[in-house]
Design an enzyme around this catalytic site. Structure first.
Site, PDB file in Angstrom:
ATOM      1  N   HIS A 135       0.817  -1.234   0.000  1.00  0.00           N
ATOM      2  CA  HIS A 135       0.000   0.000   0.000  1.00  0.00           C
ATOM      3  C   HIS A 135       0.847   1.279   0.000  1.00  0.00           C
ATOM      4  O   HIS A 135       0.291   2.372  -0.089  1.00  0.00           O
ATOM      5  CB  HIS A 135      -0.912   0.034   1.234  1.00  0.00           C
ATOM      6  CG  HIS A 135      -1.861  -1.124   1.339  1.00  0.00           C
ATOM      7  ND1 HIS A 135      -2.752  -1.460   0.334  1.00  0.00           N
ATOM      8  CD2 HIS A 135      -2.071  -2.027   2.342  1.00  0.00           C
ATOM      9  CE1 HIS A 135      -3.450  -2.524   0.720  1.00  0.00           C
ATOM     10  NE2 HIS A 135      -3.063  -2.886   1.927  1.00  0.00           N
ATOM     11  N   HIS A 173      -6.187  -7.749   1.216  1.00  0.00           N
ATOM     12  CA  HIS A 173      -6.489  -6.375   0.769  1.00  0.00           C
ATOM     13  C   HIS A 173      -5.964  -6.150  -0.646  1.00  0.00           C
ATOM     14  O   HIS A 173      -4.965  -6.751  -1.057  1.00  0.00           O
ATOM     15  CB  HIS A 173      -5.850  -5.373   1.738  1.00  0.00           C
ATOM     16  CG  HIS A 173      -6.325  -5.524   3.151  1.00  0.00           C
ATOM     17  ND1 HIS A 173      -5.675  -6.325   4.070  1.00  0.00           N
ATOM     18  CD2 HIS A 173      -7.418  -5.024   3.779  1.00  0.00           C
ATOM     19  CE1 HIS A 173      -6.347  -6.299   5.216  1.00  0.00           C
ATOM     20  NE2 HIS A 173      -7.407  -5.517   5.075  1.00  0.00           N
ATOM     21  N   ASP A 254      -3.254 -12.458   6.029  1.00  0.00           N
ATOM     22  CA  ASP A 254      -4.622 -12.074   6.402  1.00  0.00           C
ATOM     23  C   ASP A 254      -5.671 -12.752   5.521  1.00  0.00           C
ATOM     24  O   ASP A 254      -6.863 -12.652   5.793  1.00  0.00           O
ATOM     25  CB  ASP A 254      -4.799 -10.547   6.423  1.00  0.00           C
ATOM     26  CG  ASP A 254      -4.201  -9.846   5.227  1.00  0.00           C
ATOM     27  OD1 ASP A 254      -3.834 -10.522   4.247  1.00  0.00           O
ATOM     28  OD2 ASP A 254      -4.110  -8.593   5.267  1.00  0.00           O
ATOM     29  N   TYR A 293      -2.352 -10.660  10.761  1.00  0.00           N
ATOM     30  CA  TYR A 293      -2.462 -10.093  12.103  1.00  0.00           C
ATOM     31  C   TYR A 293      -2.743 -11.141  13.176  1.00  0.00           C
ATOM     32  O   TYR A 293      -3.011 -10.810  14.315  1.00  0.00           O
ATOM     33  CB  TYR A 293      -3.528  -8.984  12.066  1.00  0.00           C
ATOM     34  CG  TYR A 293      -3.208  -8.038  10.923  1.00  0.00           C
ATOM     35  CD1 TYR A 293      -2.201  -7.084  11.071  1.00  0.00           C
ATOM     36  CD2 TYR A 293      -3.796  -8.184   9.667  1.00  0.00           C
ATOM     37  CE1 TYR A 293      -1.822  -6.283  10.007  1.00  0.00           C
ATOM     38  CE2 TYR A 293      -3.424  -7.387   8.590  1.00  0.00           C
ATOM     39  CZ  TYR A 293      -2.436  -6.443   8.772  1.00  0.00           C
ATOM     40  OH  TYR A 293      -2.042  -5.669   7.715  1.00  0.00           O
TER      41      TYR A 293
HETATM   42 ZN   LIG Z   1      -3.719  -7.164   3.948  1.00  0.00          ZN
END
Ligand SMILES: [Zn+2]
Length: 378
Positions: A135, A173, A254, A293
């Site tokens: 990101h 993501h 994740d 996480y």
């Molecule tokens: Zn992620």
């Protein structure tokens, strides 16, 4: 093809240092636990592990704005960030906190991805679990990412003269900043499978970036059977059609069942299969980490991924020294009643039977139809 290539693990002791403060989802043991578990299982033989170099500022400036690099360096050195810098560069926020060593740590993950690309070009399957900060923007931190190491792995491959490079992002993501970085570069194709409706909200199925991006936003509970379908019918054939000279894969943990910040339901075995299939597509392969996480599922996924890439046998149950590494992990975001006993004594998940939901089959059909239309028009 992958069977012939030796693997290389790029790591660094810097990842053992406390980071992200105390309340951040990334303030958990990650890369260091993977190294420890791999060592405990005899999976890091002489010559397999390499310490990551640190990217210097001139290197960082190939993608990042010099003003942003200087702002992060100075904020890290002084321990302070003023409101203007916070607003301009996204640092010193809850999302992207300022913490001691952040500049060295982020620069090391860039150096590690560059080194991983060099090792891939030299014929190794390069695994860099500290990478995958997909990101990071040219001029600002975003989504827990300060710099964008996957971009640097791709640049290193392109610098070597490669004309066809694929990027596959299997984090929960959307790989937004990598897609955007190469939107105008015809040498790079990007693929991202991510959970629909999650931050940053980009990566709709209709989003084809600069024309060479495929986005597969998937529903909550995304299963092993659904991953296999999208890999076998969409990602692998479309990536293979481009005959890539090199591939970079981001493997955020994740995407696994049990992650506190996402709601996908994958087993690590299904993801290992998907990553191995990507690696087999190109003579040069870089495998990066990413988000994740839950320290137990992360450590098992990435350790087992290394074992698969480096052809080490994964035992059904772990010996006591290896269990001790998983038993000493802790995480405030995972409730005790959600803990699975197998997280402490095994590496490989036992995949549950799963089916393909109509919405995922429709996503496949829609994506393939869009590609055919684009090809007919071209
Ligand atoms: Zn992620």
């Amino acid at each position: 093809m992958s069977g012939e290539r030796p693997a290389a693990f790029v790591g660094h002791e810097i990842y053992r240092e406390a980071a992200y403060g105390t309340l951040h989802p990334l303030a958990i043991p990650r890369v260091e636990s993977v190294v420890d578990l791999c060592r405990a299982l005899g999976w890091l033989r002489e010559g397999e592990y390499e310490a990551s170099p640190r990217a210097d500022e001139a290197t960082l400036a190939r993608f990042h704005d010099p003003a942003y690099i200087a702002a992060l360096r100075d904020a890290c050195a002084s321990g302070r960030v003023d409101a203007q810098v916070r607003a301009r560069h996204g640092i010193g926020t809850m999302e992207n906190p300022l913490f001691p060593g952040v500049f060295a740590r982020a620069s090391t993950s860039v150096g590690g991805s560059i080194r991983a690309a060099q090792l891939a070009l030299a014929g190794r399957i390069a695994f860099h679990p500290a990478g995958g900060t997909h990101h990071g923007r040219p001029d600002r931190a975003s989504g827990f990412c300060y710099f964008n190491d996957p971009v640097f792995a791709l640049l290193e491959l392109l610098d070597a003269g490669l004309e066809r490079v694929a990027y596959v992002d299997l984090d929960a993501h959307h790989g937004d900043a990598v897609q955007d970085a190469f939107a105008n570069d015809p040498r790079v194709r990007t693929f991202s499978i991510h959970e629909a409706g999650r931050w940053p909200g980009t990566g709709a199925a209709s989003d084809i970036g600069g024309g060479r991006s495929v986005n597969l936003p998937v529903p909550r509970g995304f299963s092993d059977a659904e991953l296999r379908l999208l890999m076998d019918d969409v990602v692998l054939p479309l990536a293979a059609r481009g005959a890539p000279d090199a591939i970079v894969v981001t493997c955020g943990s994740d995407a696994l069942a049990g992650d506190p910040l996402a709601s996908m339901a994958l087993s690590n075995v299904a993801l290992w299969d998907a990553v191995e299939a990507c690696v087999a597509l190109a003579p040069a392969a870089v495998v990066l980490g990413g988000g994740g996480y839950n320290p137990w599922t992360l450590t098992r996924y990435w350790s087992g991924l290394w074992a698969r890439l480096a052809r080490h046998a994964i035992p059904d149950t772990l010996p006591a020294p290896a269990r001790a590494i998983l038993e000493r992990l802790a995480c405030d975001l995972v409730d005790e009643e959600d803990m699975k006993p197998e997280w402490l004594c095994t590496v490989a998940d036992v995949p549950a039977a799963s089916a393909v939901r109509p919405s995922v089959a429709a996503l496949r059909d829609e994506t393939l139809a869009r590609r055919d239309t684009a090809r007919a028009a071209a």
